[in-house]
Scaffold this motif. Structure first.
Motif, PDB file in Angstrom:
ATOM      1  N   ASN A  59     -15.392  26.653  -3.049  1.00 26.09           N
ATOM      2  CA  ASN A  59     -15.485  25.362  -2.373  1.00 26.09           C
ATOM      3  C   ASN A  59     -14.243  24.510  -2.616  1.00 26.09           C
ATOM      4  OD1 ASN A  59     -18.015  25.888  -1.303  1.00 26.09           O
ATOM      5  ND2 ASN A  59     -19.119  24.926  -2.990  1.00 26.09           N
ATOM      6  N   ALA A  60     -13.719  24.552  -3.849  1.00 33.19           N
ATOM      7  CA  ALA A  60     -12.522  23.773  -4.173  1.00 33.19           C
ATOM      8  C   ALA A  60     -11.319  24.270  -3.378  1.00 33.19           C
ATOM      9  CB  ALA A  60     -12.237  23.844  -5.677  1.00 33.19           C
ATOM     10  N   PHE A  61     -11.196  25.605  -3.229  1.00 32.96           N
ATOM     11  CA  PHE A  61     -10.079  26.160  -2.462  1.00 32.96           C
ATOM     12  C   PHE A  61     -10.223  25.836  -0.974  1.00 32.96           C
ATOM     13  CE2 PHE A  61      -8.998  28.920  -6.109  1.00 32.96           C
ATOM     14  CZ  PHE A  61      -7.616  28.740  -6.096  1.00 32.96           C
ATOM     15  N   VAL A  62     -11.426  25.988  -0.442  1.00 26.54           N
ATOM     16  CA  VAL A  62     -11.658  25.641   0.971  1.00 26.54           C
ATOM     17  C   VAL A  62     -11.354  24.165   1.209  1.00 26.54           C
ATOM     18  CG1 VAL A  62     -13.436  25.400   2.745  1.00 26.54           C
ATOM     19  CG2 VAL A  62     -13.356  27.474   1.353  1.00 26.54           C
ATOM     20  N   TYR A  63     -11.803  23.346   0.296  1.00 23.03           N
ATOM     21  CA  TYR A  63     -11.556  21.899   0.368  1.00 23.03           C
ATOM     22  C   TYR A  63     -10.056  21.621   0.425  1.00 23.03           C
ATOM     23  CZ  TYR A  63     -12.566  16.995  -0.770  1.00 23.03           C
ATOM     24  OH  TYR A  63     -12.685  15.623  -0.741  1.00 23.03           O
ATOM     25  N   SER A  64      -9.289  22.290  -0.449  1.00 15.90           N
ATOM     26  CA  SER A  64      -7.837  22.075  -0.505  1.00 15.90           C
ATOM     27  C   SER A  64      -7.143  22.575   0.752  1.00 15.90           C
ATOM     28  CB  SER A  64      -7.253  22.782  -1.733  1.00 15.90           C
ATOM     29  OG  SER A  64      -7.857  22.326  -2.917  1.00 15.90           O
ATOM     30  N   ILE A  65      -7.544  23.768   1.219  1.00 15.92           N
ATOM     31  CA  ILE A  65      -6.901  24.373   2.382  1.00 15.92           C
ATOM     32  C   ILE A  65      -7.107  23.526   3.632  1.00 15.92           C
ATOM     33  CG2 ILE A  65      -7.003  26.363   3.948  1.00 15.92           C
ATOM     34  CD1 ILE A  65      -7.642  28.066   1.431  1.00 15.92           C
ATOM     35  N   VAL A  66      -8.260  22.889   3.742  1.00 14.57           N
ATOM     36  CA  VAL A  66      -8.545  22.060   4.921  1.00 14.57           C
ATOM     37  C   VAL A  66      -7.934  20.665   4.777  1.00 14.57           C
ATOM     38  CG1 VAL A  66     -10.374  20.960   6.266  1.00 14.57           C
ATOM     39  CG2 VAL A  66     -10.652  23.315   5.473  1.00 14.57           C
ATOM     40  N   VAL A  67      -8.128  20.041   3.633  1.00 16.01           N
ATOM     41  CA  VAL A  67      -7.756  18.629   3.473  1.00 16.01           C
ATOM     42  C   VAL A  67      -6.253  18.423   3.377  1.00 16.01           C
ATOM     43  CG1 VAL A  67      -7.900  16.659   1.892  1.00 16.01           C
ATOM     44  CG2 VAL A  67      -9.957  17.955   2.455  1.00 16.01           C
ATOM     45  N   VAL A  68      -5.567  19.232   2.569  1.00 18.02           N
ATOM     46  CA  VAL A  68      -4.151  18.967   2.292  1.00 18.02           C
ATOM     47  C   VAL A  68      -3.288  18.978   3.555  1.00 18.02           C
ATOM     48  CG1 VAL A  68      -2.089  19.808   1.081  1.00 18.02           C
ATOM     49  CG2 VAL A  68      -4.288  19.704  -0.108  1.00 18.02           C
ATOM     50  N   PRO A  69      -3.350  20.006   4.421  1.00 15.67           N
ATOM     51  CA  PRO A  69      -2.498  19.972   5.628  1.00 15.67           C
ATOM     52  C   PRO A  69      -2.824  18.800   6.549  1.00 15.67           C
ATOM     53  CG  PRO A  69      -3.369  22.186   5.253  1.00 15.67           C
ATOM     54  CD  PRO A  69      -4.103  21.275   4.340  1.00 15.67           C
ATOM     55  N   ILE A  70      -4.131  18.514   6.717  1.00 16.40           N
ATOM     56  CA  ILE A  70      -4.511  17.435   7.647  1.00 16.40           C
ATOM     57  C   ILE A  70      -4.081  16.081   7.102  1.00 16.40           C
ATOM     58  CG2 ILE A  70      -6.448  16.260   8.751  1.00 16.40           C
ATOM     59  CD1 ILE A  70      -7.920  18.931   8.820  1.00 16.40           C
ATOM     60  N   GLN A  71      -4.327  15.838   5.794  1.00 21.02           N
ATOM     61  CA  GLN A  71      -3.969  14.535   5.245  1.00 21.02           C
ATOM     62  C   GLN A  71      -2.444  14.351   5.196  1.00 21.02           C
ATOM     63  OE1 GLN A  71      -5.562  14.201   1.262  1.00 21.02           O
ATOM     64  NE2 GLN A  71      -3.887  15.350   0.337  1.00 21.02           N
ATOM     65  N   THR A  72      -1.713  15.465   5.024  1.00 22.20           N
ATOM     66  CA  THR A  72      -0.250  15.372   5.010  1.00 22.20           C
ATOM     67  C   THR A  72       0.285  15.021   6.396  1.00 22.20           C
ATOM     68  OG1 THR A  72      -0.133  17.011   3.224  1.00 22.20           O
ATOM     69  CG2 THR A  72       1.884  16.603   4.473  1.00 22.20           C
ATOM     70  N   LEU A  73      -0.200  15.732   7.412  1.00 23.55           N
ATOM     71  CA  LEU A  73       0.238  15.448   8.788  1.00 23.55           C
ATOM     72  C   LEU A  73      -0.168  14.046   9.214  1.00 23.55           C
ATOM     73  CD1 LEU A  73       1.504  16.380  11.431  1.00 23.55           C
ATOM     74  CD2 LEU A  73      -0.714  17.367  12.068  1.00 23.55           C
ATOM     75  N   LEU A  74      -1.407  13.658   8.879  1.00 28.64           N
ATOM     76  CA  LEU A  74      -1.864  12.314   9.246  1.00 28.64           C
ATOM     77  C   LEU A  74      -1.047  11.247   8.527  1.00 28.64           C
ATOM     78  CD1 LEU A  74      -3.893  10.560  10.739  1.00 28.64           C
ATOM     79  CD2 LEU A  74      -5.465  10.823   8.804  1.00 28.64           C
ATOM     80  N   ALA A  75      -0.687  11.494   7.273  1.00 34.00           N
ATOM     81  CA  ALA A  75       0.123  10.537   6.519  1.00 34.00           C
ATOM     82  C   ALA A  75       1.499  10.370   7.156  1.00 34.00           C
ATOM     83  CB  ALA A  75       0.254  10.986   5.063  1.00 34.00           C
ATOM     84  N   ILE A  76       2.077  11.485   7.634  1.00 29.89           N
ATOM     85  CA  ILE A  76       3.378  11.413   8.309  1.00 29.89           C
ATOM     86  C   ILE A  76       3.268  10.599   9.594  1.00 29.89           C
ATOM     87  CG2 ILE A  76       5.157  12.759   9.476  1.00 29.89           C
ATOM     88  CD1 ILE A  76       4.609  15.018   7.504  1.00 29.89           C
ATOM     89  N   LEU A  77       2.242  10.866  10.387  1.00 35.01           N
ATOM     90  CA  LEU A  77       2.061  10.143  11.652  1.00 35.01           C
ATOM     91  C   LEU A  77       1.832   8.647  11.397  1.00 35.01           C
ATOM     92  CD1 LEU A  77      -0.212  12.674  13.581  1.00 35.01           C
ATOM     93  CD2 LEU A  77       2.237  12.255  13.912  1.00 35.01           C
ATOM     94  N   LEU A  78       1.043   8.328  10.386  1.00 32.20           N
ATOM     95  CA  LEU A  78       0.816   6.919  10.046  1.00 32.20           C
ATOM     96  C   LEU A  78       2.110   6.259   9.588  1.00 32.20           C
ATOM     97  CD1 LEU A  78      -2.593   7.101   8.124  1.00 32.20           C
ATOM     98  CD2 LEU A  78      -2.198   6.250  10.437  1.00 32.20           C
ATOM     99  N   ALA A  79       2.910   7.002   8.812  1.00 34.61           N
ATOM    100  CA  ALA A  79       4.180   6.451   8.333  1.00 34.61           C
ATOM    101  C   ALA A  79       5.133   6.190   9.497  1.00 34.61           C
ATOM    102  CB  ALA A  79       4.812   7.420   7.328  1.00 34.61           C
ATOM    103  N   VAL A  80       5.185   7.130  10.442  1.00 30.60           N
ATOM    104  CA  VAL A  80       6.039   6.947  11.622  1.00 30.60           C
ATOM    105  C   VAL A  80       5.575   5.733  12.421  1.00 30.60           C
ATOM    106  CG1 VAL A  80       6.706   7.967  13.830  1.00 30.60           C
ATOM    107  CG2 VAL A  80       6.701   9.376  11.766  1.00 30.60           C
ATOM    108  N   ALA A  81       4.265   5.604  12.586  1.00 32.45           N
ATOM    109  CA  ALA A  81       3.721   4.459  13.331  1.00 32.45           C
ATOM    110  C   ALA A  81       4.021   3.151  12.610  1.00 32.45           C
ATOM    111  CB  ALA A  81       2.224   4.631  13.517  1.00 32.45           C
TER     112      ALA A  81
END
Length: 388
Positions: free
Chosen positions: A172-194
């Motif tokens: 569960n911890a690995f699945v959690y990391s694999i899903v959350v980390v890429p999405i939160q990183t991309l979303l953080a970049i988009l928010l920063a650009v905005a």
């Protein structure tokens, strides 16, 4: 002895740094080595204070022998024949003993003196277990003054690899990391650009994006509990489109995903600040040159912005993986089934609910090694200096 300037300067520097050095030693370095030691023992927190427990010896002796000290016709030798030292300590005093302690009690507990003081009425005062043992043990009383966990070697680690809940929590911890980390990183970049765009209300949006990351985790968990509960906001909204209500947090197929959404929402704003600082350090001349070449927004984003943010992406991905593998508070507040637990929560359950601190320490050491290995691998595969 006169010290030279460099030595005095170093001493003053270490003196000023001493508070933080001592704090790190006490709250970071020591716990790591203590956890490593306990991982090879059967340490149980409930046992740690057993020798400080207080009791009234007269009551325990009365219960053990089945008589009261003021009864008439009591004969000391007859009472001694009924007195079993090990049973007295384990059952009547309620002290758990290991094999060495049982042997010491059988050989060195002064039952003659205990019975004599019992008949004389000298055992009617409350006393701690360790003080009682010091008084009535002719030898080996040091075994009862401080709790020392038994060294069990690799037993905890062998048991761990046969434990289905360990594997469930790790998966569960690995699945959690694999899903959350890429999405939160991309979303953080988009928010920063905005947030970096020169538009009206820029400061307001920065505050709104960052606010969840500084809010209390418990408060946010309670808000999302209201959203995800069966009569909650989300189900009411979906019901307008004809969907049936779902118990998002109690349904094993949806609970972990629901927590992932909450985690992405709360952490993306925090990492946005990292990317925003990096964006503001990129020379504007690069973007001006791309505009002169006719590059569109998305091409500029993928070909210029993202490559120049790779050092920050490494940092954010490492911190994100560490945070996701260690996720605990949201699971603690919102997850009630064992199929969706993460490894940090399983460590907590073993340590503070099952009272198996040694086993919990062994799992913690495995988690430490996994995080260390992943971090080292990331730094090896993706060199920061290659980005420039």
């Amino acid at each position: 002895m006169k010290l030279n300037f460099k030595t005095r300067e170093a001493m003053v520097g270490y003196l000023f740094a001493a508070p933080i050095i001592i704090t790190i030693l006490i709250f970071t370095i020591y716990p790591v080595f203590a956890g490593l030691y306990y991982s090879f023992t059967n340490y149980q927190p409930t046992e740690a204070q057993k020798f400080n427990m207080t009791f009234v010896p007269e009551e325990s002796v009365s219960f053990h022998l089945g008589v009261f000290p003021d009864e008439e016709g009591l004969v000391k030798n007859e009472l001694l024949s009924l007195f079993d030292p090990v049973t007295f300590l384990t059952l009547d005093m309620g002290v758990k003993l290991n094999a060495e302690q049982k042997e010491a009690v059988s050989s060195f507990l002064d039952t003659d003196k205990i019975v004599e003081d019992f008949l004389a009425g000298r055992l009617n005062s409350s006393v701690s277990v360790k003080d009682f043992m010091k008084e009535y043990m002719s030898s080996k009383s040091e075994l009862f003054t401080r709790y020392v966990p038994e060294f069990v070697g690799l037993k905890n680690f062998r048991e761990m690899f046969k434990d289905q809940y360990f594997w469930i929590s790790l998966k569960n911890a690995f699945v959690y990391s694999i899903v959350v980390v890429p999405i939160q990183t991309l979303l953080a970049i988009l928010l920063a650009v905005a947030a970096n765009m020169k538009i009206m209300g820029q400061r307001f949006f920065k505050t709104v994006f960052f606010l969840p990351s500084i809010s209390s985790s418990a408060a946010i968990s309670m808000i999302f509990w209201l959203i995800y509960s069966k009569p909650g906001v989300l189900n009411r909204f979906l019901s307008t489109f004809g969907f049936q209500a779902v118990d998002w947090l109690n349904e094993p197929n949806t609970a972990l995903g629901a927590i992932m959404v909450m985690n992405i929402w709360t952490t993306a704003g925090y990492f946005m600040i990292t990317f925003l600082a990096a964006l503001q350090s990129i020379p504007s001349s690069i973007y001006e040159a791309s505009q002169l070449d006719g590059a569109k927004f998305w091409k500029t984003f993928w070909k210029i912005t993202v490559p120049l943010l790779r050092p920050q992406m490494l940092f954010v991905s490492i911190m994100g993986i560490i945070g996701c593998l260690q996720v605990f508070d949201q699971i603690y507040f919102l997850i009630k089934n064992m199929r969706n637990i993460t490894i940090s929560y399983y460590i907590y359950k073993n340590a503070f609910e099952y009272h198996r601190m040694g086993y919990a320490s062994a799992i913690a050491m495995v988690l430490f090694l996994i995080i260390f290995a992943i971090t080292a691998l990331q730094r090896k595969l993706i060199k920061e200096e290659s980005y420039f």
